[in-house]
Design an enzyme around this catalytic site. Sequence first.
Site, PDB file in Angstrom:
ATOM      1  N   THR A  58      -0.170   7.790  -0.097  1.00 11.58           N
ATOM      2  CA  THR A  58       0.825   7.978  -1.153  1.00 11.58           C
ATOM      3  C   THR A  58       0.153   8.742  -2.292  1.00 11.58           C
ATOM      4  O   THR A  58      -0.793   8.243  -2.902  1.00 11.58           O
ATOM      5  CB  THR A  58       1.330   6.607  -1.649  1.00 11.58           C
ATOM      6  N   GLU A  85       3.389  -3.988   5.832  1.00 15.19           N
ATOM      7  CA  GLU A  85       2.356  -4.864   6.381  1.00 15.19           C
ATOM      8  C   GLU A  85       3.033  -6.116   6.925  1.00 15.19           C
ATOM      9  O   GLU A  85       4.021  -6.582   6.381  1.00 15.19           O
ATOM     10  CB  GLU A  85       1.327  -5.231   5.304  1.00 15.19           C
ATOM     11  N   LYS A 144       8.409   8.983  -1.464  1.00 18.41           N
ATOM     12  CA  LYS A 144       7.646   7.752  -1.267  1.00 18.41           C
ATOM     13  C   LYS A 144       7.614   6.905  -2.530  1.00 18.41           C
ATOM     14  O   LYS A 144       7.864   5.702  -2.523  1.00 18.41           O
ATOM     15  CB  LYS A 144       6.221   8.101  -0.802  1.00 18.41           C
ATOM     16  N   PHE A 149      16.235  -7.251   0.284  1.00 19.78           N
ATOM     17  CA  PHE A 149      15.329  -7.080  -0.852  1.00 19.78           C
ATOM     18  C   PHE A 149      15.868  -7.612  -2.179  1.00 19.78           C
ATOM     19  O   PHE A 149      15.571  -7.073  -3.241  1.00 19.78           O
ATOM     20  CB  PHE A 149      14.940  -5.591  -0.998  1.00 19.78           C
ATOM     21  N   GLY A 197      11.663 -14.567  -6.356  1.00 21.33           N
ATOM     22  CA  GLY A 197      10.347 -15.121  -6.011  1.00 21.33           C
ATOM     23  C   GLY A 197       9.423 -15.106  -7.204  1.00 21.33           C
ATOM     24  O   GLY A 197       9.875 -15.233  -8.348  1.00 21.33           O
ATOM     25  N   CYS A 245       0.761  -1.636  -2.614  1.00 23.58           N
ATOM     26  CA  CYS A 245       1.606  -0.463  -2.896  1.00 23.58           C
ATOM     27  C   CYS A 245       2.446  -0.571  -4.165  1.00 23.58           C
ATOM     28  O   CYS A 245       2.278   0.238  -5.083  1.00 23.58           O
ATOM     29  CB  CYS A 245       2.506  -0.184  -1.698  1.00 23.58           C
ATOM     30  N   LYS A 261       0.664  -0.513  -7.726  1.00 19.98           N
ATOM     31  CA  LYS A 261      -0.031   0.743  -8.071  1.00 19.98           C
ATOM     32  C   LYS A 261       0.936   1.930  -8.081  1.00 19.98           C
ATOM     33  O   LYS A 261       0.791   2.839  -8.903  1.00 19.98           O
ATOM     34  CB  LYS A 261      -1.211   0.980  -7.122  1.00 19.98           C
ATOM     35  N   LYS A 310       2.086 -11.395   1.134  1.00 19.92           N
ATOM     36  CA  LYS A 310       3.310 -11.690   1.888  1.00 19.92           C
ATOM     37  C   LYS A 310       2.898 -12.216   3.253  1.00 19.92           C
ATOM     38  O   LYS A 310       1.734 -12.056   3.646  1.00 19.92           O
ATOM     39  CB  LYS A 310       4.197 -10.453   2.001  1.00 19.92           C
TER      40      LYS A 310
HETATM   41  N1  LIG Z   1      -0.892  -0.653   2.943  1.00 21.23           N
HETATM   42  C1  LIG Z   1       0.373  -0.310   3.091  1.00 21.23           C
HETATM   43  O1  LIG Z   1       1.228  -1.133   3.435  1.00 21.23           O
HETATM   44  C2  LIG Z   1       0.816   1.108   2.828  1.00 21.23           C
HETATM   45  C3  LIG Z   1       2.110   1.502   3.206  1.00 21.23           C
HETATM   46  C4  LIG Z   1       2.503   2.827   2.968  1.00 21.23           C
HETATM   47  C5  LIG Z   1       1.630   3.712   2.352  1.00 21.23           C
HETATM   48  N2  LIG Z   1       0.387   3.286   1.970  1.00 21.23           N
HETATM   49  C6  LIG Z   1      -0.519   4.270   1.379  1.00 21.23           C
HETATM   50  O2  LIG Z   1      -1.457   4.674   2.365  1.00 21.23           O
HETATM   51  C7  LIG Z   1      -2.737   4.917   1.785  1.00 21.23           C
HETATM   52  C8  LIG Z   1      -3.776   4.057   2.459  1.00 21.23           C
HETATM   53  O3  LIG Z   1      -3.487   2.703   2.190  1.00 21.23           O
HETATM   54  P1  LIG Z   1      -4.238   1.519   2.944  1.00 21.23           P
HETATM   55  O4  LIG Z   1      -3.622   0.262   2.501  1.00 21.23           O
HETATM   56  O5  LIG Z   1      -4.325   1.826   4.391  1.00 21.23           O
HETATM   57  O6  LIG Z   1      -5.726   1.678   2.298  1.00 21.23           O
HETATM   58  P2  LIG Z   1      -7.038   0.869   2.649  1.00 21.23           P
HETATM   59  O7  LIG Z   1      -7.724   0.665   1.354  1.00 21.23           O
HETATM   60  O8  LIG Z   1      -6.704  -0.315   3.491  1.00 21.23           O
HETATM   61  O9  LIG Z   1      -7.873   1.875   3.556  1.00 21.23           O
HETATM   62  C9  LIG Z   1      -8.402   3.081   3.123  1.00 21.23           C
HETATM   63  C10 LIG Z   1      -9.561   3.438   4.037  1.00 21.23           C
HETATM   64  O10 LIG Z   1      -9.984   4.761   3.740  1.00 21.23           O
HETATM   65  C11 LIG Z   1     -11.394   4.825   3.911  1.00 21.23           C
HETATM   66  N3  LIG Z   1     -11.935   6.031   3.276  1.00 21.23           N
HETATM   67  C12 LIG Z   1     -12.179   6.279   1.972  1.00 21.23           C
HETATM   68  N4  LIG Z   1     -12.669   7.523   1.810  1.00 21.23           N
HETATM   69  C13 LIG Z   1     -12.726   8.086   3.051  1.00 21.23           C
HETATM   70  C14 LIG Z   1     -13.140   9.347   3.537  1.00 21.23           C
HETATM   71  N5  LIG Z   1     -13.590  10.307   2.713  1.00 21.23           N
HETATM   72  N6  LIG Z   1     -13.076   9.594   4.857  1.00 21.23           N
HETATM   73  C15 LIG Z   1     -12.619   8.638   5.703  1.00 21.23           C
HETATM   74  N7  LIG Z   1     -12.224   7.420   5.300  1.00 21.23           N
HETATM   75  C16 LIG Z   1     -12.280   7.140   3.989  1.00 21.23           C
HETATM   76  C17 LIG Z   1     -11.865   3.514   3.315  1.00 21.23           C
HETATM   77  O11 LIG Z   1     -13.183   3.180   3.729  1.00 21.23           O
HETATM   78  C18 LIG Z   1     -10.796   2.545   3.867  1.00 21.23           C
HETATM   79  O12 LIG Z   1     -11.171   2.018   5.118  1.00 21.23           O
HETATM   80  C19 LIG Z   1      -2.562   4.641   0.288  1.00 21.23           C
HETATM   81  O13 LIG Z   1      -2.274   5.841  -0.365  1.00 21.23           O
HETATM   82  C20 LIG Z   1      -1.362   3.731   0.240  1.00 21.23           C
HETATM   83  O14 LIG Z   1      -0.679   3.793  -0.971  1.00 21.23           O
HETATM   84  C21 LIG Z   1      -0.042   2.014   2.211  1.00 21.23           C
END
Ligand SMILES: NC(=O)c1ccc[n+]([C@@H]2O[C@H](COP(=O)([O-])OP(=O)(O)OC[C@H]3O[C@@H](n4cnc5c(N)ncnc54)[C@H](O)[C@@H]3O)[C@@H](O)[C@H]2O)c1
Length: 441
Positions: free
Chosen positions: A121, A158, A210, A255, A259, A266, A269, A327
């Site tokens: 995002t 998640e 998004k 939604f 709660g 997400c 931030k 959650k």
């Molecule tokens: N978690 C969710 O439910 C969700 C849903 C939709 C969108 N997003 C978006 O997706 C993105 C990732 O979220 P997440 O929860 O998976 O993050 P996360 O923190 O779980 O994982 C990020 C990963 O990226 C790795 N990383 C950092 N720098 C790197 C690099 N240079 N090369 C390779 N790997 C590297 C980290 O070591 C880590 O393992 C965010 O922008 C988030 O907003 C998350």
Amino acid sequence: MTISVFGTGYVGLVTGVCFAEMGNDVICVDIDEKKINRLNAGISPIYEPGLDELIESNLKEKRIQFTTDSDKAIASSDILIIAVGTPSDVDGSADMRYVLQVAESIATTMDRYKIIVTKSTVPVGTGKKIKEIIEKHLNRRNTNFGFDIVSNPEFLREGCAIEDCLKPSRVVVGCESERAKEIMTRLYEPFLKNGNAHITMDIASAEMTKYAANAMLATKISLMNEFSRLCEKLGADIENVRRGIGSDFRIGPHFIFPGIGYGGSCFPKDVKALIKMGEQQDEKMEILQSVESANQLQRNNFLKNIIKKFPNGLKGERIAIWGVAFKPGTDDIREAPSLDIIAGLLKAEAEVIVFDPVASEAASAYFSNQKIKFVENQYDAIEGASALVVVTEWKSFKEPNFEKIKKLLKAPIIFDGRNLFNLKNMKELGFFYHSIGRPLV
Ligand SMILES: NC(=O)c1ccc[n+]([C@@H]2O[C@H](COP(=O)([O-])OP(=O)(O)OC[C@H]3O[C@@H](n4cnc5c(N)ncnc54)[C@H](O)[C@@H]3O)[C@@H](O)[C@H]2O)c1
């Protein structure tokens, strides 16, 4: 297709595994060597239903590889997906350092046409920025491979991420060329056999989509929570109100559950980042500022009600917490309401005992050095406790053995942040029962 996914977190790992499951050759890259070693041993670094099985089967079929070698991944793949974290920076804006690091390494290594897809995002304008970085490096290298930038925001939830990824409600693709559009359509075709929408648009609009989606959902939650606080004061029952308004098709039943506020990696931030984006454009995001403060207020209010129940203070009182994950269905505790609630209880010198089916390890690391105990059974947590506080709506909390709870608790007191229990039942059982936006029992 040959695909590399950068970042093996909640999004990158699930995405990589699901693309492999459809028969693609996938390389998942992370800078965290420990994570990669565990993944190569078939061990998932996160809890997500169904994920372990897919990692195992795709490793066995050699459709997925895990590596820290980004150069190798860039060289072997046509589609490069950026799925690294974009956490909040100190000023609330999205910290773009990881995304830009990946863009730089792609720019310095790529040796032929590539599609660079942003799944993280990212603030509106990031696609443009990545394009400039790559153009700058290619010019410097005196080369001119074609490339395309694509914004492909992720909407998985998640706890049901595998299902969401394999059968997405919609796929949003922002791109500038027919070539990229065609490749992305082919990539997602197997996931959209159920007829769900593949929506293409320009890159900036996809990036904004998004944030708008998350901000809209966070707003629904905060508004319902605001109603719930008023319902408590006026003697109305928010659950009746929820059913009453949810049946209006313009509002809908999803939604609008009251709660203790939204959490997770997400909504908090992304709301902050959107407020910041507005500020940078001299556009005040008035509603979102309220959404954010209402969310904090909801957590504080819940904690205040617990503290109020103990007029002599919480010192020495044992408080049982059911659930620390933000959650159910995940071990993710990022920005979870539980963190504020536990911190408040510890500050009031309560003795805190926690049970969570999967997130205790993460919470124990978060609260290291603090006086807090984790147990492996939900009933062990309440033995001798002065109150039970329900924070996460795990399934096993929904129909517990109330007679057992009553026997184990020092006093029959329950604070329920998720409205799991029936008011009449709780009254008949003789509990003091404080839930959200419903009459006190
Ligand atoms: N978690 C969710 O439910 C969700 C849903 C939709 C969108 N997003 C978006 O997706 C993105 C990732 O979220 P997440 O929860 O998976 O993050 P996360 O923190 O779980 O994982 C990020 C990963 O990226 C790795 N990383 C950092 N720098 C790197 C690099 N240079 N090369 C390779 N790997 C590297 C980290 O070591 C880590 O393992 C965010 O922008 C988030 O907003 C998350």
